[in-house]
Write a protein that holds these residues in place. Structure first.
Motif, PDB file in Angstrom:
ATOM      1  N   ASN A   3      -5.363  47.588 110.275  1.00 53.47           N
ATOM      2  CA  ASN A   3      -6.149  48.526 111.097  1.00 53.47           C
ATOM      3  C   ASN A   3      -6.848  49.533 110.182  1.00 53.47           C
ATOM      4  OD1 ASN A   3      -5.022  47.677 113.845  1.00 53.47           O
ATOM      5  ND2 ASN A   3      -3.165  48.226 112.736  1.00 53.47           N
ATOM      6  N   TYR A   4      -8.157  49.374 110.033  1.00 54.55           N
ATOM      7  CA  TYR A   4      -8.921  50.395 109.318  1.00 54.55           C
ATOM      8  C   TYR A   4     -10.350  50.368 109.842  1.00 54.55           C
ATOM      9  CZ  TYR A   4     -10.669  46.711 106.129  1.00 54.55           C
ATOM     10  OH  TYR A   4     -11.243  45.591 105.583  1.00 54.55           O
ATOM     11  N   ASN A   5     -11.046  51.476 109.624  1.00 53.18           N
ATOM     12  CA  ASN A   5     -12.371  51.653 110.215  1.00 53.18           C
ATOM     13  C   ASN A   5     -13.449  51.622 109.145  1.00 53.18           C
ATOM     14  OD1 ASN A   5     -11.032  52.049 112.637  1.00 53.18           O
ATOM     15  ND2 ASN A   5     -11.096  54.301 112.473  1.00 53.18           N
ATOM     16  N   ASP A  41      -5.076  46.280 105.175  1.00 55.61           N
ATOM     17  CA  ASP A  41      -4.543  47.154 106.215  1.00 55.61           C
ATOM     18  C   ASP A  41      -5.040  46.547 107.519  1.00 55.61           C
ATOM     19  OD1 ASP A  41      -3.826  49.068 107.995  1.00 55.61           O
ATOM     20  OD2 ASP A  41      -4.664  50.757 106.874  1.00 55.61           O
TER      21      ASP A  41
END
Length: 712
Positions: A633-635, A631
């Motif tokens: 964008n992931y945190n 992904d």
């Protein structure tokens, strides 16, 4: 009265007759049978008894020479011996099929007996070409002057041994034929050559290649004589065999044989041959002579790829996928380069394989680009490899696989008006092989010990519209859709159907090439063979992160003006856009041919390394690894995901893979590691911008065209 007198007289006569009859004499033959014995021969096996008449021990057959002078005698107590009847029996020369024991000696039949008045004679006993000794039995019995024979013939059981058969000697053993070379473009040149045939068969030569090779179709001449090894032991006949189904027997006056003379029945097919010659003496014993040789020189093979200077390297920083690659962007696949031995146009139909220059390069077709590749380059996953073959053949006719029923059989060369495609025209020997095959084995990523070996290619070219094996191609084409290192072996096939077999198979080719490439084998002949026949290259270009993407986080300092990326709230808001230059998803792969799949498979795994406070001022290294996913964008919330990381200076290592299950599905793709990338998670750290345009790295972060190393 008269009648009474007659009756009375008759009765008197009958009575007198009965009373005067004499008794019959007994029918007794008083002639006694003669006796027979052997007087000068090994022990009579019927009369081996002691003075008391008891058989002495076990009478084993004696061994005598196959020519033996025997003596015998007979006596008759009431008459005279007038002659003898003798017979010889023998068993089979070798055990019957399916057994290893000779059958017992048969007894003589009546028709086998011969009469003689002599008391001695020299006999020649038969042996066999398969065995120098053979069991026999000699029977003899005397006959007296009244025709009575000895009912118990003398018998002698023995082995006849032929120790000195004649020795065959070769006077001439050679092949005479033509070899053809094509040194420059134009007409082939031929010359006659004579090859002596000296190699012989022995147990140590089983499984080996004959030392002598003669041209295909060469005239083969043999001439011989024999030498006796004992006085009088001359050859009385010969047997020979080459391609004949059975041995040909000739008398001693025949001393030569020739093949491939143009006469019916003496044609010799190409292949490994053995000439057998046997010389026989009068007993049937024989000695054999052999000659081993190969008919037809196998072809030579090389890679005849395009000239590397034909396509210059492209230097385009805006195209990280193909920067520093040799390629041409093709808008019309019918308009391909013609110079530099490209052989992608009708010139491939004009230049015979022997006219193609050796060059260790090949083409790759992927999307709308034609790449020029060299050995150990990396090609795209599911790219189409184009192998251009070359080679020579010294002796076979140019029987190219082209049938007149094929519509392309009369193809003309497009840039040579009126010139027919020479490559597709069968004819006499021109110094070239007629076809090629290739096969490869591939060490699969991630562990190259796992291999994949597809079946070998079909024979090409093969122009026959009615055949299911037709191949209307001059070059070899194959897509390769497994990630790893390829070892490709190329083989030329000559007009007699013989292949260049100097490399036995692709399994041995891999070990052979690795030993040379690692410096373990420095034999110059092996090095040359590896260069000629084995092409190595890699499949699957590495995926890479799009570091030029706006907002990429965390950026390495060398991409960020030397500034270390930071996240003061201890939340790593990752933005990791990535690119796979050659995506291949088996679930959406192209229906046919090469090229990318409709979908892309990417996978990332992030490992955060830092420290934690063990108390008492002790700091220890620790790490947190996020689950595998892709992904962009992931945190990663360090407070929630890794609260034990107390340090403020972290390092991120990121693994990027172009496969979903690389570890369990070898060859599906490969992974590459980026990092470590420093990140500060203190509020006082300077915050680096997440956007902007930066230059390309100098070497710490691999690009899309990097080497096969997984750790930069």
């Amino acid at each position: 009265m008269r009648i009474r007198a007659i009756v009375a007289l008759s009765l008197i006569i009958i009575c007198l007759s009965i009373g005067c009859r004499n008794a019959l004499s007994p029918n007794v033959d008083r002639n006694r049978a003669p006796e027979t014995w052997l007087t000068a021969a090994p022990l009579d096996t019927l009369t081996a008894r002691d003075p008391a008449g008891v058989i002495v021990g076990i009478n084993r057959p004696s061994t005598i020479p196959y020519r033996f002078h025997m003596y015998w005698a007979g006596s008759d107590v009431d008459g005279a011996v007038v002659g003898y009847y003798w017979a010889v029996t023998e068993t089979l020369p070798t055990p019957a099929e399916g057994t290893n024991i000779l059958p017992p000696l048969p007894g003589p039949r009546t028709s086998q007996y011969r009469f003689t008045t002599r008391t001695d004679s020299t006999f020649t006993f038969n042996v066999s070409e398969y065995s120098p000794d053979r069991p026999h039995a000699f029977y003899i019995y005397a006959v007296d002057d009244k025709g009575r024979g000895d009912a118990t013939p003398a018998r002698f059981v023995f082995n006849a041994l032929d120790r000195f058969p004649p020795v065959p000697v070769m006077d001439v053993s050679q092949g005479t034929g033509r070899i053809t070379r094509l040194l420059v473009h134009g007409s082939p040149t031929s010359k006659d050559t004579v090859v002596a045939i000296r190699d012989t068969f022995s147990l140590s030569s089983i499984g080996t290649v004959p030392k002598d090779t003669i041209p295909s179709g060469a005239r083969i001449d043999f001439a011989w004589h024999s030498a006796p090894t004992i006085a009088g032991g001359y050859a009385v006949r010969y047997k020979y065999k080459l391609d004949e189904p059975l041995f040909v027997e000739v008398d001693s006056s025949v001393s030569s044989k020739s093949y491939n003379t143009g006469l019916a029945g003496d044609f010799v097919n190409p292949g490994t041959k053995q000439w057998n010659l046997r010389a026989f003496d009068a007993a049937g014993g024989a000695r054999e002579l052999t000659r081993r040789f190969q008919v037809n020189w196998t072809p030579d093979t090389w890679f005849a790829g395009p000239d590397s200077n034909l396509v210059p390297r492209q230097h385009d920083l805006a195209d990280p996928i193909d920067d520093n690659q040799r390629y041409l962007k093709i808008t019309n696949w019918k308009d391909l380069p013609t110079a530099g031995n490209s052989f992608l146009n009708c010139d491939s139909l004009y230049y015979w394989p022997s006219e193609r220059k050796p060059n260790k390069t090949f083409w790759e077709i992927y999307r709308d680009k034609l790449y020029l590749r060299a050995e150990n380059d990396t090609i795209d996953m599911n790219g189409i490899v184009v192998i251009q073959p070359g080679g020579t053949d010294l002796d076979s006719p140019y029987r190219v696989n082209v049938d007149i029923n094929d519509p392309d059989a009369d193809t003309t060369v497009c840039n040579r008006p009126g010139e027919y495609a020479r490559v597709l025209r069968p004819g006499p020997a021109n110094g070239s092989p007629v076809a090629f095959r290739y096969q490869y084995t591939e060490g699969l990523d991630p562990n190259v010990a796992t291999t994949s070996t597809p079946s070998q290619s079909a024979l090409f070219p093969f122009y026959d519209a009615a055949s299911p094996f037709f191949q209307h191609i001059i070059n070899g084409y194959t897509p390769i859709h497994e990630s790893g290192k390829v070892y490709l072996v190329l083989r030329a096939i000559d007009g007699d159907g013989f292949a260049d077999a100097r490399i036995a198979d692709t399994f041995s080719a891999r070990a052979f090439a690795d030993a040379i490439d690692k410096g373990l084998d420095t034999d110059p002949n092996h090095v040359k063979l590896r260069q000629q026949l084995i092409m190595t290259f890699y499949v699957n270009r590495v995926p890479y992160f799009d570091l030029n993407s706006v907002g990429f986080f965390p950026k390495p300092p060398e991409y960020n003006g030397g500034v270390v990326a930071s996240s003061p709230d201890r939340i790593l808001r990752l933005k990791l856009p990535a690119i796979d230059p050659d995506p291949y998803d088996p679930a959406t792969k192209p229906a046919s041919g090469g090229g990318p799949s409709a979908s892309t498979v990417l996978r990332t795994q992030v490992t955060v390394t830092g420290t934690y406070d063990a108390g008492g001022g002790v700091l220890r290294d620790t790490s947190y690894t996020a689950p595998q996913r892709f992904d962009p964008n992931y945190n990663i919330d360090l407070t929630a995901d890794a609260p034990y990381i107390t340090g403020s200076h972290l390092k991120l290592s990121i693994e990027l893979c172009d496969c979903a299950n690389c570890e369990t599905t070898p060859g599906s793709g490969r992974c590459i590691r980026f990092g470590p990338i420093p990140v500060d998670v203190t509020s006082s750290a300077s915050v680096a911008p997440n956007g902007g345009s930066m230059g390309r790295p100098t070497g710490t972060i691999p690009s899309a065209t990097s080497s096969r190393s997984l750790t930069p």
